[in-house]
Design a protein around this motif. Structure first.
Motif, mmCIF file in Angstrom:
data_model
loop_
_atom_site.group_PDB
_atom_site.id
_atom_site.type_symbol
_atom_site.label_atom_id
_atom_site.label_comp_id
_atom_site.label_asym_id
_atom_site.label_seq_id
_atom_site.Cartn_x
_atom_site.Cartn_y
_atom_site.Cartn_z
ATOM 1 N N PHE A 7 43.549 -7.053 15.210
ATOM 2 C CA PHE A 7 43.330 -6.562 13.848
ATOM 3 C C PHE A 7 43.345 -5.037 13.740
ATOM 4 N N HIS A 154 40.641 -6.682 6.136
ATOM 5 C CA HIS A 154 39.626 -7.470 6.837
ATOM 6 C C HIS A 154 39.056 -8.554 5.926
ATOM 7 N N VAL A 157 41.765 -11.273 5.674
ATOM 8 C CA VAL A 157 41.970 -11.974 6.948
ATOM 9 C C VAL A 157 40.813 -12.909 7.231
#
Length: 159
Positions: A7, A154, A157
């Motif tokens: 990430f 974030h 995701v």
């Protein structure tokens, strides 16, 4: 961690691409000129370097925590990168502006004094790169771009 699941890496890459792309409309709003070369240029608003390193640090903080060694390394990397963008690289850009002006002035004198016959060659010369570094405001908005984009990524995701 697999590369495609990293990430912080993908957040940093997304921040670079986003910051580079958004330079085109920001420049258009400021100058009323569409300049697609900004997609691959250094300098300008926002700083894609600052966006990348702050996105990386934010991604590391979200994945590994603020107390991790990886965050400490990425945060120091971000600080050094942003300091350099407003320091050494910015000064190199300022010097390039002065040097380009000196070259332009010298060439004008040569044209006027001797009726320089090879003007097309003069026009083909490449000027020194003037947009090397960033103004502090460009670094600030680049950094904010990196942080906010990473937090947004974030959120999506982790849905």
């Amino acid at each position: 961690m697999e590369l495609f699941l990293n990430f912080p890496l993908w957040a940093a890459l997304a921040a670079i691409f986003f910051a580079q792309f958004v330079k085109v409309p920001i420049n258009f709003i400021a100058t009323r000129k569409l300049d697609w070369s900004l997609l691959t240029s250094t300098g300008g608003m926002p700083s894609s370097h600052s966006a990348a390193v702050t996105a990386l640090s934010t991604g590391v903080a979200l994945d590994a925590g603020l107390d991790s060694m990886a965050f400490a390394i990425s945060a120091m990397f971000a600080i050094i990168t942003m300091f350099d963008a407003t320091g050494v690289r910015r000064q190199a850009g300022e010097q390039a502006i002065v040097l380009n002006q000196l070259v332009t002035d010298f060439n004008k004198i040569m044209v006027e004094a001797k009726m320089w016959p090879k003007k097309p060659e003069q026009e083909k010369r490449k000027e020194l790169k003037e947009l090397l570094g960033h103004k502090p405001i460009e670094v600030l908005f680049g950094g904010l771009t990196g942080v906010f984009l990473t937090l947004l990524l974030h959120y999506f995701v982790s849905l």
